[in-house]
Design an enzyme around this catalytic site. Structure first.
Site, mmCIF file in Angstrom:
data_model
loop_
_atom_site.group_PDB
_atom_site.id
_atom_site.type_symbol
_atom_site.label_atom_id
_atom_site.label_comp_id
_atom_site.label_asym_id
_atom_site.label_seq_id
_atom_site.Cartn_x
_atom_site.Cartn_y
_atom_site.Cartn_z
ATOM 1 N N LYS A 73 -19.846 -4.917 25.622
ATOM 2 C CA LYS A 73 -19.065 -3.969 26.134
ATOM 3 C C LYS A 73 -19.488 -3.385 27.659
ATOM 4 C CE LYS A 73 -17.727 -2.522 21.307
ATOM 5 N NZ LYS A 73 -17.997 -1.770 20.307
ATOM 6 N N GLN A 117 -20.700 3.688 18.854
ATOM 7 C CA GLN A 117 -20.745 2.437 18.291
ATOM 8 C C GLN A 117 -21.029 2.739 16.561
ATOM 9 O OE1 GLN A 117 -20.524 -0.608 19.518
ATOM 10 N NE2 GLN A 117 -20.517 -1.544 17.439
ATOM 11 N N ASP A 140 -11.386 4.353 21.419
ATOM 12 C CA ASP A 140 -11.382 3.676 20.029
ATOM 13 C C ASP A 140 -10.213 3.947 19.200
ATOM 14 O OD1 ASP A 140 -13.158 1.580 19.556
ATOM 15 O OD2 ASP A 140 -14.808 2.914 19.087
#
Ligand code: NAP
Length: 320
Positions: A73, A117, A140
């Site tokens: 990422k 994460q 997200d």
């Protein structure tokens, strides 16, 4: 309909079998490259307005797979001109300590996106941590405000994997209206937001899960199948209507004659002769997830910039 920018992937069958007809493959790498090209152009425009989009990535603990995901990422962010800031916390971090960091990032105007994460270590409260992220920085799309907004059909930050799947479907099928889509899996990360996006795109949507009766027969009615189960090669040709379009979200590591490799939730070789188009694993949905994370970060930066500008204009109006 054959995907535009047609996949140029003449390759062997996923099990090393017969050659795969390239026109049936939905090439996630090529699609992700197109999305990232657009993101790079958007970032350049923002740079021109003195805005530097920035993504904070929080990694708690040392899970090897999570470390790889985070590294990818960050690399992708740098490639498209997004500043990334990595925060690594030890695995014995408490939820309260994590909330302090999230609070600091929420308050930092130079940070536009916050990615936590997952999974978090067992002692941590994942839901509380996700809810602490400011909804406008929630790249997200897991905050309840964004989840609710998506189910109401509003334009909000939307989970990256299902957004990437929808993009592939639109590229492959064109008009999705009225198509019967079956989503296998009902997780908060993939299955549920995928169903919401397909409903928003005017599909008729069926969601299957581990308690569904006759899942195979229901799936056989689908024009579109999205498999997000986490069971290696569960879905073979017997689950598929001839001519279905299949998006395989699954990533499963298997031991193949002593060789470790990745396969999807769909039995690729069995499905291929029956389908109109299918994503391979790897090289299908995976690259789309990161591309849509970058897209969400840029959207978040733009929205925050507009919000700041409206606030300062309101202050000017109230002064003069
Ligand atoms: P998850 O949270 O474990 O959810 C799996 C879902 O599948 C659950 O809803 C479960 O039903 C359902 N299920 C399990 N066995 C089933 C069966 N035999 N028939 C029908 N449904 C069944 O998994 P997830 O996070 O959604 O991930 C799914 C897969 O996608 C995994 O392989 C994951 O690694 C992969 N993934 C890939 C990406 C990417 O970027 N490509 C991103 C995220 C996830 P219940 O709810 O009843 O338990």
């Amino acid at each position: 309909q054959v995907p535009p920018g047609a996949p140029s992937l003449p390759q062997s069958g996923q099990n090393g079998g017969v050659p795969v007809s390239a026109h049936k493959l939905i090439d996630g790498k090529a699609a992700a490259a197109r999305v990232l090209l657009q993101v790079r152009e958007d970032v350049a425009r923002l740079h021109g307005q003195a805005i530097q989009p920035a993504l904070a990535v929080i990694l708690v603990g040392s899970d090897p797979a999570s470390q790889v995901y985070v590294r990818n990422k960050i690399l992708r962010a740098e490639e498209v001109g997004i500043r990334s800031v990595e925060h690594r916390l030890p695995s014995d971090t408490s939820t309260e300590q994590l909330l302090i960091l999230i609070g600091q990032l929420n308050a930092d105007p130079a940070i536009h996106g916050i990615l936590l994460q997952l999974p978090l270590p067992a002692q941590m409260d994942e839901l509380r941590a996700l809810e602490a992220i400011a909804p406008d920085k929630d790249v997200d799309g897991f905050h309840s405000q964004n989840v609710g907004g998506l189910s109401q059909g509003r334009a909000v930050l939307t989970p990256c994997t299902p957004s990437g799947c929808l993009y592939l479907l639109e590229q492959t099928c064109g008009d999705l209206r009225g198509k019967h889509a079956v989503v296998i899996g009902r997780s908060n990360i993939v299955g549920k937001p995928m169903a919401a996006l397909l409903l928003k795109a005017d599909c008729s949507v069926t969601v299957l899960h581990s308690r569904s009766h006759d899942a195979q027969a229901l799936c056989r009615q689908a024009d579109i199948v999205i498999a997000a189960v986490g069971r290696a090669r569960l879905i073979d040709a017997s689950w598929l209507k001839p001519g279905a379009v299949v998006i395989d979200v699954g990533i499963n590591r298997i031991d193949d004659d002593g060789r470790s490799r990745l396969v999807g939730d769909v039995d690729f070789d069995s499905a291929l002769p029956h389908v109109a188009a299918i994503t391979p694993v790897p090289g299908g949905v995976g690259p789309m997830t990161i591309a849509f994370l970058m897209k969400n970060t840029v959207a978040a930066a733009l929205a925050q910039h507009h919000a700041l500008r409206s606030q300062s204009e309101a202050v000017c109006h109230s002064i003069y």
